[in-house]
Design a protein around this motif. Structure first.
Motif, PDB file in Angstrom:
ATOM      1  N   GLU A 109       0.797  -1.222   0.000  1.00  0.00           N
ATOM      2  CA  GLU A 109       0.000   0.000   0.000  1.00  0.00           C
ATOM      3  C   GLU A 109       0.831   1.275   0.000  1.00  0.00           C
ATOM      4  OE1 GLU A 109      -3.268   2.095   2.896  1.00  0.00           O
ATOM      5  OE2 GLU A 109      -3.505  -0.044   2.438  1.00  0.00           O
ATOM      6  N   THR A 110       2.070   1.215   0.467  1.00  0.00           N
ATOM      7  CA  THR A 110       2.866   2.441   0.601  1.00  0.00           C
ATOM      8  C   THR A 110       4.045   2.521  -0.358  1.00  0.00           C
ATOM      9  OG1 THR A 110       4.315   1.470   2.290  1.00  0.00           O
ATOM     10  CG2 THR A 110       2.290   2.565   3.056  1.00  0.00           C
ATOM     11  N   GLY A 111       4.517   1.384  -0.877  1.00  0.00           N
ATOM     12  CA  GLY A 111       5.705   1.409  -1.725  1.00  0.00           C
ATOM     13  C   GLY A 111       6.979   1.661  -0.955  1.00  0.00           C
ATOM     14  N   LEU A 112       6.965   1.440   0.350  1.00  0.00           N
ATOM     15  CA  LEU A 112       8.171   1.647   1.157  1.00  0.00           C
ATOM     16  C   LEU A 112       9.279   0.681   0.747  1.00  0.00           C
ATOM     17  CD1 LEU A 112       6.800   2.088   4.802  1.00  0.00           C
ATOM     18  CD2 LEU A 112       7.781   3.861   3.347  1.00  0.00           C
ATOM     19  N   ARG A 113      10.511   1.124   0.878  1.00  0.00           N
ATOM     20  CA  ARG A 113      11.658   0.228   0.752  1.00  0.00           C
ATOM     21  C   ARG A 113      11.729  -0.622   2.005  1.00  0.00           C
ATOM     22  NH1 ARG A 113      13.365   5.463  -0.656  1.00  0.00           N
ATOM     23  NH2 ARG A 113      14.032   5.715  -2.841  1.00  0.00           N
ATOM     24  N   ILE A 114      12.407  -1.761   1.917  1.00  0.00           N
ATOM     25  CA  ILE A 114      12.495  -2.666   3.055  1.00  0.00           C
ATOM     26  C   ILE A 114      13.131  -1.986   4.265  1.00  0.00           C
ATOM     27  CG2 ILE A 114      14.638  -3.661   2.137  1.00  0.00           C
ATOM     28  CD1 ILE A 114      13.940  -6.259   3.537  1.00  0.00           C
ATOM     29  N   GLY A 115      14.178  -1.183   4.044  1.00  0.00           N
ATOM     30  CA  GLY A 115      14.826  -0.491   5.151  1.00  0.00           C
ATOM     31  C   GLY A 115      13.920   0.526   5.806  1.00  0.00           C
ATOM     32  N   GLU A 116      13.084   1.181   5.003  1.00  0.00           N
ATOM     33  CA  GLU A 116      12.157   2.170   5.549  1.00  0.00           C
ATOM     34  C   GLU A 116      11.075   1.502   6.389  1.00  0.00           C
ATOM     35  OE1 GLU A 116      12.572   5.431   1.910  1.00  0.00           O
ATOM     36  OE2 GLU A 116      11.014   3.882   1.827  1.00  0.00           O
ATOM     37  N   ALA A 117      10.602   0.335   5.934  1.00  0.00           N
ATOM     38  CA  ALA A 117       9.583  -0.392   6.693  1.00  0.00           C
ATOM     39  C   ALA A 117      10.141  -0.889   8.025  1.00  0.00           C
ATOM     40  CB  ALA A 117       9.050  -1.561   5.869  1.00  0.00           C
ATOM     41  N   LEU A 118      11.352  -1.443   7.992  1.00  0.00           N
ATOM     42  CA  LEU A 118      11.946  -1.964   9.215  1.00  0.00           C
ATOM     43  C   LEU A 118      12.332  -0.858  10.188  1.00  0.00           C
ATOM     44  CD1 LEU A 118      14.205  -4.877   7.889  1.00  0.00           C
ATOM     45  CD2 LEU A 118      11.859  -4.958   8.751  1.00  0.00           C
ATOM     46  N   SER A 119      12.491   0.359   9.691  1.00  0.00           N
ATOM     47  CA  SER A 119      12.865   1.490  10.550  1.00  0.00           C
ATOM     48  C   SER A 119      11.675   2.108  11.269  1.00  0.00           C
ATOM     49  CB  SER A 119      13.566   2.574   9.716  1.00  0.00           C
ATOM     50  OG  SER A 119      14.793   2.099   9.183  1.00  0.00           O
ATOM     51  N   LEU A 120      10.467   1.697  10.923  1.00  0.00           N
ATOM     52  CA  LEU A 120       9.280   2.282  11.548  1.00  0.00           C
ATOM     53  C   LEU A 120       9.212   1.954  13.033  1.00  0.00           C
ATOM     54  CD1 LEU A 120       6.420   1.622   8.942  1.00  0.00           C
ATOM     55  CD2 LEU A 120       7.366   3.849   9.618  1.00  0.00           C
ATOM     56  N   GLN A 121       8.964   2.963  13.823  1.00  0.00           N
ATOM     57  CA  GLN A 121       8.682   2.784  15.243  1.00  0.00           C
ATOM     58  C   GLN A 121       7.200   3.099  15.495  1.00  0.00           C
ATOM     59  OE1 GLN A 121      11.480   5.202  17.427  1.00  0.00           O
ATOM     60  NE2 GLN A 121      13.244   3.938  16.836  1.00  0.00           N
ATOM     61  N   HIS A 122       6.687   2.678  16.646  1.00  0.00           N
ATOM     62  CA  HIS A 122       5.261   2.857  16.912  1.00  0.00           C
ATOM     63  C   HIS A 122       4.870   4.337  16.942  1.00  0.00           C
ATOM     64  CE1 HIS A 122       4.369  -1.363  17.532  1.00  0.00           C
ATOM     65  NE2 HIS A 122       5.452  -1.470  18.279  1.00  0.00           N
ATOM     66  N   ARG A 123       5.781   5.201  17.328  1.00  0.00           N
ATOM     67  CA  ARG A 123       5.463   6.628  17.341  1.00  0.00           C
ATOM     68  C   ARG A 123       5.343   7.205  15.932  1.00  0.00           C
ATOM     69  NH1 ARG A 123      11.239   9.287  19.366  1.00  0.00           N
ATOM     70  NH2 ARG A 123      12.616   7.795  18.312  1.00  0.00           N
ATOM     71  N   ASP A 124       5.809   6.452  14.919  1.00  0.00           N
ATOM     72  CA  ASP A 124       5.702   6.902  13.532  1.00  0.00           C
ATOM     73  C   ASP A 124       4.344   6.550  12.922  1.00  0.00           C
ATOM     74  OD1 ASP A 124       8.380   7.673  13.738  1.00  0.00           O
ATOM     75  OD2 ASP A 124       9.088   5.716  13.033  1.00  0.00           O
ATOM     76  N   TRP A 125       3.605   5.682  13.598  1.00  0.00           N
ATOM     77  CA  TRP A 125       2.326   5.204  13.059  1.00  0.00           C
ATOM     78  C   TRP A 125       1.191   5.954  13.760  1.00  0.00           C
ATOM     79  CZ3 TRP A 125       2.249   0.345  10.042  1.00  0.00           C
ATOM     80  CH2 TRP A 125       0.987   0.078   9.505  1.00  0.00           C
ATOM     81  N   HIS A 126       0.485   6.774  13.039  1.00  0.00           N
ATOM     82  CA  HIS A 126      -0.582   7.605  13.603  1.00  0.00           C
ATOM     83  C   HIS A 126      -1.929   7.051  13.149  1.00  0.00           C
ATOM     84  CE1 HIS A 126       2.358  10.704  14.836  1.00  0.00           C
ATOM     85  NE2 HIS A 126       3.000  10.288  13.753  1.00  0.00           N
ATOM     86  N   SER A 127      -2.596   6.343  14.066  1.00  0.00           N
ATOM     87  CA  SER A 127      -3.881   5.738  13.735  1.00  0.00           C
ATOM     88  C   SER A 127      -4.948   6.805  13.555  1.00  0.00           C
ATOM     89  CB  SER A 127      -4.291   4.754  14.824  1.00  0.00           C
ATOM     90  OG  SER A 127      -3.419   3.634  14.825  1.00  0.00           O
ATOM     91  N   GLY A 128      -6.011   6.401  12.882  1.00  0.00           N
ATOM     92  CA  GLY A 128      -7.020   7.366  12.442  1.00  0.00           C
ATOM     93  C   GLY A 128      -7.689   8.152  13.540  1.00  0.00           C
ATOM     94  N   GLY A 129      -8.451   7.474  14.396  1.00  0.00           N
ATOM     95  CA  GLY A 129      -9.184   8.198  15.423  1.00  0.00           C
ATOM     96  C   GLY A 129     -10.181   9.181  14.836  1.00  0.00           C
ATOM     97  N   GLY A 130     -10.816   8.808  13.747  1.00  0.00           N
ATOM     98  CA  GLY A 130     -11.769   9.697  13.098  1.00  0.00           C
ATOM     99  C   GLY A 130     -11.181  10.489  11.953  1.00  0.00           C
ATOM    100  N   GLU A 131      -9.864  10.500  11.826  1.00  0.00           N
ATOM    101  CA  GLU A 131      -9.200  11.194  10.734  1.00  0.00           C
ATOM    102  C   GLU A 131      -8.401  10.199   9.907  1.00  0.00           C
ATOM    103  OE1 GLU A 131      -6.866  14.280  12.410  1.00  0.00           O
ATOM    104  OE2 GLU A 131      -8.594  15.392  13.211  1.00  0.00           O
ATOM    105  N   ASN A 132      -7.780  10.676   8.840  1.00  0.00           N
ATOM    106  CA  ASN A 132      -6.999   9.786   7.990  1.00  0.00           C
ATOM    107  C   ASN A 132      -5.754   9.299   8.738  1.00  0.00           C
ATOM    108  OD1 ASN A 132      -8.699  10.017   5.793  1.00  0.00           O
ATOM    109  ND2 ASN A 132      -7.565  11.715   4.901  1.00  0.00           N
ATOM    110  N   PRO A 133      -5.564   7.978   8.859  1.00  0.00           N
ATOM    111  CA  PRO A 133      -4.313   7.477   9.458  1.00  0.00           C
ATOM    112  C   PRO A 133      -3.137   7.753   8.526  1.00  0.00           C
ATOM    113  CG  PRO A 133      -5.610   5.654   8.588  1.00  0.00           C
ATOM    114  CD  PRO A 133      -6.460   6.887   8.450  1.00  0.00           C
ATOM    115  N   TYR A 134      -1.963   7.901   9.098  1.00  0.00           N
ATOM    116  CA  TYR A 134      -0.785   8.163   8.278  1.00  0.00           C
ATOM    117  C   TYR A 134       0.471   7.664   8.973  1.00  0.00           C
ATOM    118  CZ  TYR A 134       0.089  12.227  11.327  1.00  0.00           C
ATOM    119  OH  TYR A 134       0.333  13.050  12.417  1.00  0.00           O
ATOM    120  N   LEU A 135       1.526   7.530   8.191  1.00  0.00           N
ATOM    121  CA  LEU A 135       2.843   7.125   8.681  1.00  0.00           C
ATOM    122  C   LEU A 135       3.821   8.261   8.487  1.00  0.00           C
ATOM    123  CD1 LEU A 135       3.199   3.644   6.920  1.00  0.00           C
ATOM    124  CD2 LEU A 135       2.258   4.088   9.189  1.00  0.00           C
TER     125      LEU A 135
END
Length: 406
Positions: free
Chosen positions: A220-246
């Motif tokens: 869905e995002t086209g991330l490179r493998i290194g970019e995906a593995l570098s994600l931390q939980h603080r980088d993932w912003h769930s929707g909560g009524g708005e558009n979720p984003y990374l």
């Protein structure tokens, strides 16, 4: 005295040595006959490190310069006294696998390199000499020439360049661009289902949800493998009524995964992907990760689920082992040699086939220059067969329908 086959002798280059330093990414250098780093090469490689080049780039350029040093030795030429014919000779040497002034009799020829590999080796030499020219080296061969012709795309501030003409390498490799490899929707679904599937009878996931989330994310995002593995939980912003984003945030990774180019970017994602992430997060908490991790928001999204380093960030090698397992389980249904990067190509292709503007696709992929996107995906056409790759909305509708009715 050893009887050495000249066709094999040509590939004996100075040793490319891996260097590991605590708390730093691995790097590479080139060792000479005295078992010490070759000074001019090491100066350039250190410049690459200090300016943020990836370890893979350093390794590739070290390999190219190691072969260049071997070539100069065969020609009995000093590195700072080269001639134009040395550059063309090096190009021919890489292509044929033969030392200078030697030809083959018969059909038994040395192994030859691909055009892409030859171009990379040649680029490492050109960049090496540009660097030393900055430092004051006076070198006779012209590495570039000015041309009034160039690609149709011009950057917004192109007119402000000191020299309005385009600089082109005087010695270069003409490559026939190939279509970037892609996966079909059926193949993508198979890869994800091999990782984990939802059992509607018990309303639970069977398999490793972490692995399915990884490939869903790439899809869905086209991330490179290194970019995906570098994600931390603080980088993932769930929707909560708005558009979720990374947020794709450049930062050091314990196992060398990195955000290419060191550029931050923000990517909006679907509710489905966000929900899958929430399921993964709950599973991690069920395993007790939140109890043993001091700052959960700074923990990595993709972590080991077992072993001595439980809940530690996974290595890129782990992903490639996973790919190998999936390939063995579906040997006749998946293309040979597929890799996680194919998801990135498929993502970009799908966006372009659905009419997304090229500059939007370029920003989403994190390309520094839209010309990179144009060059990589120039093969995308209106072919009806390729349009099947872009049917993301229909696929999503089917996926939601299955789980909403279960």
């Amino acid at each position: 005295m050893l009887d050495v086959n000249p066709a094999q002798e040509v590939w004996k280059v100075p040793k490319i040595q891996r260097v590991s330093i605590a708390d730093q990414d691995p790097t590479w250098t080139v060792i000479g006959p005295d078992l010490l780093p070759i000074g001019p090469i090491e100066d350039y490689l250190e410049f690459l490190r200090q300016t943020g080049s990836s370890p893979n780039t350093v390794r590739a350029y070290a390999t190219g310069l190691g072969k260049w040093w071997r070539f100069l030795d065969l020609r009995d030429r000093q590195w700072d006294a080269i001639r134009f014919e040395d550059l063309t000779g090096f190009l021919g040497w890489l292509r044929t696998g033969l030392p200078p002034d030697m030809s083959v009799i018969g059909t038994d020829r040395p192994e030859q390199l691909s055009d892409a590999t030859v171009a990379l080796r040649l680029q490492s030499v050109r960049s090496f000499y540009v660097f030393h020219q900055w430092r004051g080296l006076q070198i006779l061969p012209a590495l570039s020439s000015s041309s009034q012709f160039g690609p149709p795309y011009k950057s917004f501030l192109h007119h402000t360049h000191r020299n309005g003409s385009n600089q082109r390498a005087t010695v270069r490799v003409r490559q026939r661009r190939k279509a970037a490899p892609t996966l079909t929707p059926t193949q993508i679904a198979l890869i994800k289902d091999t990782c984990a599937t939802f059992d509607s009878r018990v309303r639970a996931w069977e398999g490793v949800l972490r692995d399915r989330l990884f490939f869903n994310l790439l899809e869905e995002t086209g991330l490179r493998i290194g970019e995906a593995l570098s994600l931390q939980h603080r980088d993932w912003h769930s929707g909560g009524g708005e558009n979720p984003y990374l947020e794709v945030v450049p930062r050091p990774h314990p196992h060398g995964a990195r955000v290419k180019g060191g550029n931050y970017r923000k990517l909006y994602i679907s509710d489905d992907l966000d929900q899958l992430y929430a399921e993964h997060l709950w599973q991690l908490c069920d395993l007790g990760m939140d109890l043993v991790t001091p700052r959960m928001d700074e923990a990595y999204v993709f972590v080991n689920l077992h072993g001595s380093n439980r809940f530690g960030p996974i290595r890129p090698e782990t992903i490639y082992k996973l790919v190998a397992r999936i390939s063995r389980a579906n040997v006749s249904k998946l293309p040979q040699g597929w890799s996680p990067h194919w998801f990135r190509h498929t993502h970009a292709t799908a966006l372009l086939l659905t009419g997304s503007p090229i500059h939007v696709v370029s920003r989403r992929l994190g390309h520094r220059d839209v010309q990179t996107t144009l060059n990589t995906y120039a093969w995308v056409t209106e072919d009806e067969e390729l349009k099947a790759l872009a049917d993301w909305k229909t696929l999503t509708r089917k996926w939601r329908a299955v789980h909403e009715t279960s």
